[in-house]
Design a protein around this motif. Structure first.
Motif, PDB file in Angstrom:
ATOM      1  N   ALA A 178      -5.649   4.177   5.935  1.00 12.65           N
ATOM      2  CA  ALA A 178      -5.043   2.929   6.393  1.00 12.65           C
ATOM      3  C   ALA A 178      -5.107   1.841   5.317  1.00 12.65           C
ATOM      4  CB  ALA A 178      -5.745   2.449   7.661  1.00 12.65           C
ATOM      5  N   LEU A 179      -6.213   1.750   4.575  1.00 14.20           N
ATOM      6  CA  LEU A 179      -6.361   0.667   3.603  1.00 14.20           C
ATOM      7  C   LEU A 179      -6.092   1.159   2.174  1.00 14.20           C
ATOM      8  CD1 LEU A 179      -9.516  -1.144   4.992  1.00 14.20           C
ATOM      9  CD2 LEU A 179      -7.110  -1.764   5.250  1.00 14.20           C
ATOM     10  N   TYR A 212       2.279  -5.006   3.860  1.00 12.19           N
ATOM     11  CA  TYR A 212       1.469  -3.908   4.408  1.00 12.19           C
ATOM     12  C   TYR A 212       2.361  -2.988   5.226  1.00 12.19           C
ATOM     13  CZ  TYR A 212      -2.116  -1.250   6.734  1.00 12.19           C
ATOM     14  OH  TYR A 212      -2.887  -0.214   7.180  1.00 12.19           O
ATOM     15  N   ALA A 225      -3.398  -5.883   7.181  1.00 11.89           N
ATOM     16  CA  ALA A 225      -3.603  -4.619   7.914  1.00 11.89           C
ATOM     17  C   ALA A 225      -4.091  -4.890   9.338  1.00 11.89           C
ATOM     18  CB  ALA A 225      -4.600  -3.745   7.186  1.00 11.89           C
ATOM     19  N   THR A 259       1.250   5.233   0.997  1.00 12.82           N
ATOM     20  CA  THR A 259       0.658   6.364   1.720  1.00 12.82           C
ATOM     21  C   THR A 259       1.598   7.540   1.885  1.00 12.82           C
ATOM     22  OG1 THR A 259       1.328   5.342   3.785  1.00 12.82           O
ATOM     23  CG2 THR A 259      -0.918   4.930   3.063  1.00 12.82           C
ATOM     24  N   ASN A 272       0.847  -1.194   0.000  1.00 15.83           N
ATOM     25  CA  ASN A 272       0.000   0.000   0.000  1.00 15.83           C
ATOM     26  C   ASN A 272       0.884   1.247   0.000  1.00 15.83           C
ATOM     27  OD1 ASN A 272       0.869  -0.794   2.590  1.00 15.83           O
ATOM     28  ND2 ASN A 272      -0.634   0.525   3.555  1.00 15.83           N
ATOM     29  N   VAL A 305      -4.712  -6.062   2.195  1.00 15.82           N
ATOM     30  CA  VAL A 305      -5.681  -5.667   3.220  1.00 15.82           C
ATOM     31  C   VAL A 305      -5.664  -6.660   4.391  1.00 15.82           C
ATOM     32  CG1 VAL A 305      -8.146  -5.378   3.693  1.00 15.82           C
ATOM     33  CG2 VAL A 305      -7.165  -4.443   1.601  1.00 15.82           C
ATOM     34  N   ASP A 314       2.456  -0.318   7.903  1.00 15.17           N
ATOM     35  CA  ASP A 314       1.573   0.160   8.953  1.00 15.17           C
ATOM     36  C   ASP A 314       2.076   1.488   9.494  1.00 15.17           C
ATOM     37  OD1 ASP A 314      -0.464   0.209  10.691  1.00 15.17           O
ATOM     38  OD2 ASP A 314       0.316  -1.318  12.050  1.00 15.17           O
TER      39      ASP A 314
END
Lengths: 198, 316
Positions: free
Chosen positions: A122-123, A147, A198, A38, A36, A195, A149
């Motif tokens: 978050a996702l 993932y 997560a 971010t 992911n 996902v 975090d």
């Protein structure tokens, strides 16, 4: 080499980048790590979470327009050994995935962010189709979901300084290969694998 | 006794205790190996190893002097604040106040100790930090759960930075006949020894005799037997350490009792915070002990109380 160690040290102090190998162990098999996306720290954080012997042959795929010139360009070339690709649609007279496939053939592993852009949540959002075509071109590569975090909290989009939280990097089990799977089904399955971590 | 003699005696005693503890741990480990291993004993040995590291760090720091102590606790605060904020949900709108906490408020608070500026040290975070942070959060424009978010950041900052900074702030107290000889570090060692011995002895007494749980919902490991047995033994340790402090034996036992009670309440309150966030430990930094804040939860409550009592009763 020194630059790489220094970079890994700074990143660990700043954002923790603690590696949790949940679904697989570190291995020198050819792998495509997909995660992911971010923050701008993602690329470096994931790369730093790998053991140093794997770092040498794992190349984060990054956008040429951001990691270009000046300090960023220097960091991308000498720091984390990025594989820069052009995302401007105008320049696509040839296959944009070709350099990636060549790297995999040379035995290098890749780090990619299939969403294509950063999201402050978050996702992960929907995956773009790049990972589907890349997986088809390299049937032997292991597709490892990752993932990241807390990085979306440490350095959200549009901010300059990371808050020094402890961020975890979770590695999942490699994605099963399914023959004759549609693009949509594959992309949904790949996203779900991230996902699930997560 | 001068500072150097105190130092050698004290560390001589601590090192002998650690050697004995390590030997016992090793023997227990060997006996448990035949029975297939034991989790409690492995945890005990991990704790003893971490103790060695902590004692070596404090001894080195002792030799390096005052500023090293301030830096050491600033780093401890940094890790504790990091653990606290990592487990606390925040939103992108909290980024600026968090950056200010980590990069401005924390360093300034410790610089004030190094600079000997007690008056500002005491009010910097409770007044200026308290007012600045909600203003910065509001400037971010996100009003969703505003009060909860502001409260959590401030609470974390007060516990992990303000309260913990009171331990090195003991260097600022002026006790006649004691501080002139640069012996204030001994006050800090007294505080840390009593707090840590109280934690460890309550754990041991609880494991051996624990029956009646004090707060089963908050911290299942805290028992009446553990608290009374461990607490009284820790007061005994504090009393036996009177010669490193400016206190008489009776005063030392009183101070140790206050430290034990405050430390216990700190452990209880921070366990409740952990439970409400849904975590068992604050982190995984120190093997066998959890995170930095798991080790400093009692210190964060005991240090400010001990500081102010010492300052009130022993500073002219």
């Amino acid at each position: 080499m020194l630059v790489q160690y220094l970079l890994a040290f700074i990143v660990r102090v700043l954002v923790g980048a603690r590696a949790l190998w949940i679904g697989c162990k570190p291995s020198d098999a050819v792998r495509i790590y997909f995660a992911n996306h971010t923050s701008h720290m993602d690329t470096i954080a994931l790369w730093c979470a790998l053991p140093s012997n794997l770092r040498a042959k794992t190349r984060p795929v990054a956008a040429a327009d951001y990691w270009h010139g000046g300090f960023r360009g220097w960091l991308a070339r000498h720091g984390f050994n990025a594989l820069l690709i052009d995302r401007a649609p105008g320049n696509r007279d040839r296959d944009p995935l070709a350099p990636l496939a060549q790297a995999l053939e040379r035995g290098e592993s890749l780090i990619i962010f299939p969403e294509g852009t950063r999201r402050a949540q978050a996702l992960p959002g929907e995956f773009k189709s790049g990972i589907f075509y890349l997986a088809r071109q390299a049937p032997a590569a292991e597709l490892v979901p990752v993932y990241l975090d807390n990085l979306y909290r440490s350095m959200p989009k549009g901010t300059l300084l990371p808050v020094p939280l402890t961020c975890a990097v979770r590695f999942g089990a490699p994605l099963q290969r399914v023959t004759d799977e549609t693009k949509e089904a594959f992309l949904a399955r790949a996203r779900q694998a991230v996902v699930d971590l997560a | 006794m001068n500072m150097q003699q105190k130092f050698f005696w004290l560390f001589g005693i601590i090192l002998s205790l650690l050697v004995i503890a390590s030997l016992i741990g090793w023997l227990l480990h060997r006996r448990a190996q035949r029975g297939g291993g034991n989790e409690t004993i492995d945890n005990l040995n991990a704790r003893i190893r971490a103790w060695w590291v902590m004692v070596v760090i404090i001894a080195v720091n002792f030799v390096l002097g005052r500023n090293a102590t301030v830096v050491l606790f600033a780093i401890a605060s940094l890790f504790a604040l990091r653990e606290f904020i990592t487990l606390t949900p925040t939103r992108p709108g909290d980024h600026l106040p968090l950056v200010v906490c980590f990069y401005v408020l924390l360093p300034v608070q410790y610089w004030l100790i190094a600079d000997d500026w007690y008056n500002l040290f005491a009010i910097f975070l409770p007044v200026y930090g308290f007012l600045l942070l909600p203003a910065l959060t509001a400037a971010g424009g996100d009003t969703e759960h505003f009060l909860e978010r502001v409260t959590k950041i401030q609470w974390g900052l007060m516990i992990t930075v303000y309260c913990i900074s009171y331990a090195p702030a003991l260097l600022l107290v002026q006790v006649p006949g004691f501080s002139e000889h640069g012996q204030n570090l001994m006050l800090m060692i007294f505080l840390l020894s009593v707090v840590q011995m109280s934690d460890v002895l309550q754990y041991v007494f609880g494991k051996l005799f624990g029956k009646h749980k004090i707060a089963p919902n908050v911290s299942p490991s805290k028992t009446v037997e553990g608290f009374v047995g461990g607490g009284l033994s820790a007061v005994g340790v504090g009393t036996a350490l009177w010669w490193i402090t400016p206190f008489t034996p009776l005063q030392a036992s009183g101070m140790a009792a206050v430290i034990v009670i405050a430390g216990f309440l700190g452990g209880l309150a921070l366990s409740a915070v952990k439970r409400s966030i849904g975590a068992k430990d604050w982190g995984s930094m120190i093997e066998g002990h959890g995170g930095m804040l798991d080790r400093l939860d009692s210190v964060s409550f005991a240090a400010p109380v001990f500081f102010h009592l010492t300052r009130y009763f022993f500073e002219p």
